[in-house]
Write an enzyme that holds these catalytic residues in place. Structure first.
Site, PDB file in Angstrom:
ATOM      1  CG  ASN A   1      -4.487  -1.553  26.600  1.00  0.00           C
ATOM      2  OD1 ASN A   1      -3.418  -2.055  26.889  1.00  0.00           O
ATOM      3  ND2 ASN A   1      -5.115  -1.810  25.450  1.00  0.00           N
TER       4      ASN A   1
ATOM      5  CE  LYS B   1      -2.210  19.958  20.441  1.00  0.00           C
ATOM      6  NZ  LYS B   1      -1.443  20.962  21.152  1.00  0.00           N
TER       7      LYS B   1
ATOM      8  CG  ASP C   1     -13.050 -10.001  18.735  1.00  0.00           C
ATOM      9  OD1 ASP C   1     -12.053 -10.745  18.588  1.00  0.00           O
ATOM     10  OD2 ASP C   1     -13.633  -9.850  19.811  1.00  0.00           O
TER      11      ASP C   1
HETATM   12  N1  CTP Z   1      -9.290  -9.401  21.040  1.00  0.00           N
HETATM   13  C1  CTP Z   1      -9.083  -9.344  19.697  1.00  0.00           C
HETATM   14  N2  CTP Z   1      -9.539  -8.275  18.967  1.00  0.00           N
HETATM   15  C2  CTP Z   1     -10.231  -7.293  19.565  1.00  0.00           C
HETATM   16  C3  CTP Z   1     -10.476  -7.343  20.959  1.00  0.00           C
HETATM   17  C4  CTP Z   1      -9.986  -8.420  21.671  1.00  0.00           C
HETATM   18  O1  CTP Z   1      -8.455 -10.256  19.141  1.00  0.00           O
HETATM   19  N3  CTP Z   1     -10.649  -6.276  18.838  1.00  0.00           N
HETATM   20  C5  CTP Z   1      -8.772 -10.563  21.768  1.00  0.00           C
HETATM   21  C6  CTP Z   1      -7.713 -10.237  22.793  1.00  0.00           C
HETATM   22  O2  CTP Z   1      -6.423 -10.323  22.218  1.00  0.00           O
HETATM   23  C7  CTP Z   1      -7.933 -11.312  23.828  1.00  0.00           C
HETATM   24  C8  CTP Z   1      -9.398 -11.637  23.735  1.00  0.00           C
HETATM   25  O3  CTP Z   1      -9.826 -11.136  22.484  1.00  0.00           O
HETATM   26  O4  CTP Z   1      -7.215 -12.488  23.530  1.00  0.00           O
HETATM   27  C9  CTP Z   1     -10.267 -11.081  24.807  1.00  0.00           C
HETATM   28  O5  CTP Z   1     -10.096  -9.709  24.904  1.00  0.00           O
HETATM   29  P1  CTP Z   1     -10.885  -8.839  25.982  1.00  0.00           P
HETATM   30  O6  CTP Z   1     -10.622  -7.384  25.715  1.00  0.00           O
HETATM   31  O7  CTP Z   1     -10.652  -9.354  27.359  1.00  0.00           O
HETATM   32  O8  CTP Z   1     -12.357  -9.189  25.652  1.00  0.00           O
HETATM   33  P2  CTP Z   1     -13.350  -8.650  24.605  1.00  0.00           P
HETATM   34  O9  CTP Z   1     -13.739  -9.760  23.718  1.00  0.00           O
HETATM   35  O10 CTP Z   1     -12.815  -7.431  23.947  1.00  0.00           O
HETATM   36  O11 CTP Z   1     -14.621  -8.306  25.506  1.00  0.00           O
HETATM   37  P3  CTP Z   1     -14.850  -7.115  26.584  1.00  0.00           P
HETATM   38  O12 CTP Z   1     -13.976  -5.983  26.148  1.00  0.00           O
HETATM   39  O13 CTP Z   1     -16.283  -6.855  26.471  1.00  0.00           O
HETATM   40  O14 CTP Z   1     -14.443  -7.689  27.897  1.00  0.00           O
END
Ligand code: CTP
Length: 400
Positions: free
Chosen positions: A209, A288, A309
């Site tokens: 990203n 690849k 997560d």
């Molecule tokens: N985060 C994490 N591990 C993941 C995804 C997210 O620790 N696999 C943490 C990010 O570092 C951030 C928070 O969760 O502090 C929120 O991340 P975000 O991407 O905004 O939200 P998600 O929980 O992933 O939800 P969505 O993608 O559905 O918005």
């Protein structure tokens, strides 16, 4: 950042002395009252007038200057100082500081100073690596000096190796780290995550990203400047790693998971500013991936699987007194979606920001955060990420 701070900048006789003019200028612009003390040899490389024009203060060179004030100048200057930085510091000056020799203005002022001191050695590689110089550096470190490692590269004497004075921006950052803030986070262990993760598809490609890591790095630096012991788990970014922060480099969400979950139990505050990938390719090809031989689009569907997560795992395992702050990047329904994550992941705070807002989010120099807790919403001003990091930490410190 340095308003109200008095900084003594010692300049000794080395070609790198010209770079100290940039440092003097940056420190002055940041609000510090900068007093430059030069050795006689240093004046052969840069004139005192340069520093006087940049700092607005008279430069001291000679201990027995009969044209200047009646007070014992070396003592009054030393008493006023919040920090001394000697940059460049020659082998000779380091030897004097290490052994209490006070035979000119700079060595006398330094001996009379009881504030934090730092030095940026700059010299020929052999002089730097000579065990006498290394012993002197060791002695100074034992006395509490912060010695900034020289950079490696081509030196003025034509050789190559360690001995180059770090660039003025690096020195400036070290001064800010040491002097800019009250040490109100002293004794706290803080874990910060920053940057994107990369999820490999094959040896050539990955999914990622737009996170630049700037916000997370600013938070880590601000916490360290406030006296915390900081670990920064960083995805791949193009930012300079501060020497005073323990940086753990990771690439994938899995690596970040392992690095964070193994360290978090020992931390008082965890701030997860990283933009962790939510999905990774279900299969990582060893070679690849090639286009289909028959020219069809048979291989264009990518199977993905969820990453673990990290923050939710921390929320489940959190220990008493540990403060957990997440970040939430959204394109719509910013506050509602972020509040949901606060509860779902069992956090104390979530910092919500919108990629849609101008001057906020990935890559921008500034950001706009709304901090959400179980019973509050704190709208922070849109300011540069460095300043915002301090404001975020203020709010965390009020609540922990
Ligand atoms: N985060 C994490 N591990 C993941 C995804 C997210 O620790 N696999 C943490 C990010 O570092 C951030 C928070 O969760 O502090 C929120 O991340 P975000 O991407 O905004 O939200 P998600 O929980 O992933 O939800 P969505 O993608 O559905 O918005």
């Amino acid at each position: 950042m340095l308003t109200g701070k008095t900084i003594i900048l010692g300049v000794t006789g080395c070609i790198a002395a010209y770079k100290s003019a940039y440092l003097a200028s940056a420190l002055t612009k940041a609000g510090a009252d900068v007093h430059v003390v030069m050795t006689k040899n240093a004046t052969e490389f840069v004139g005192p007038h340069t520093f006087e024009a940049l700092t607005g203060n008279r430069v001291s060179v000679d201990t027995f200057d009969r044209n200047y004030e009646h007070k014992t100048e070396h003592i009054s200057l030393a008493d006023a100082a919040d920090l001394v930085i000697v940059a460049p510091a020659t082998a000779n000056s380091l030897a004097k500081f290490a052994h209490g020799i006070a035979d000119d203005m700079l060595s006398t002022v330094v001996l009379a100073c009881d504030c934090p001191k730092m030095a940026a050695p700059a010299m020929n590689t052999k002089m730097y690596l000579n065990e006498v110089t290394q012993d002197n550096i060791g002695i100074l470190k034992n006395y509490g000096w912060e010695i900034l490692d020289p950079a490696s590269g081509r030196l003025a004497c034509g050789t190559s190796g360690p001995g180059r004075m770090p660039e003025p921006e690096v020195l400036f950052e070290a001064v800010v780290h040491a002097a800019a803030h009250e040490k109100d986070m002293h004794g706290l262990k803080v874990l910060v995550t920053a940057g994107p993760t990369r999820e490999a598809l094959d040896p050539v490609r990955f999914i990622t990203n737009h996170s630049s890591g700037t916000m997370g790095y600013a938070i880590a630096k601000a916490a360290a400047a406030r006296g915390a012991k900081v670990t920064l788990v960083s995805g791949p970014v193009a930012l300079t790693k501060p020497s005073y922060i323990d940086v753990v480099d990771v690439t994938s969400a899995k690596e970040m998971y392992d690095a964070v979950t193994s360290r978090a139990p020992y931390c008082d505050i965890v701030i997860k500013a990283a933009a962790v990938a939510d999905y990774r390719p279900a299969v990582v090809a060893d070679e690849k991936i090639k286009k289909a031989a028959d020219g069809s689009d048979a291989d264009t569907v990518l199977q993905l699987e969820r990453t673990d997560d990290i923050l939710a795992a921390l929320g489940r395992e959190r220990r008493d007194g540990q403060f957990l702050c997440g970040f939430s990047m959204e394109t719509q329904n910013v506050l509602e979606n972020s509040r949901r994550k606060l509860f779902k992941k069992n956090l104390d705070m979530i910092a919500a920001n919108s990629i849609r807002e101008e001057g906020a989010g990935f890559g921008a120099g500034t950001n706009h955060l709304t901090l959400i807790t179980a019973d509050e919403e704190i709208d922070l001003p849109k300011v540069d990420k460095e300043e915002l990091a301090y404001l975020l930490l203020d709010e965390i410190m009020k609540r922990r």
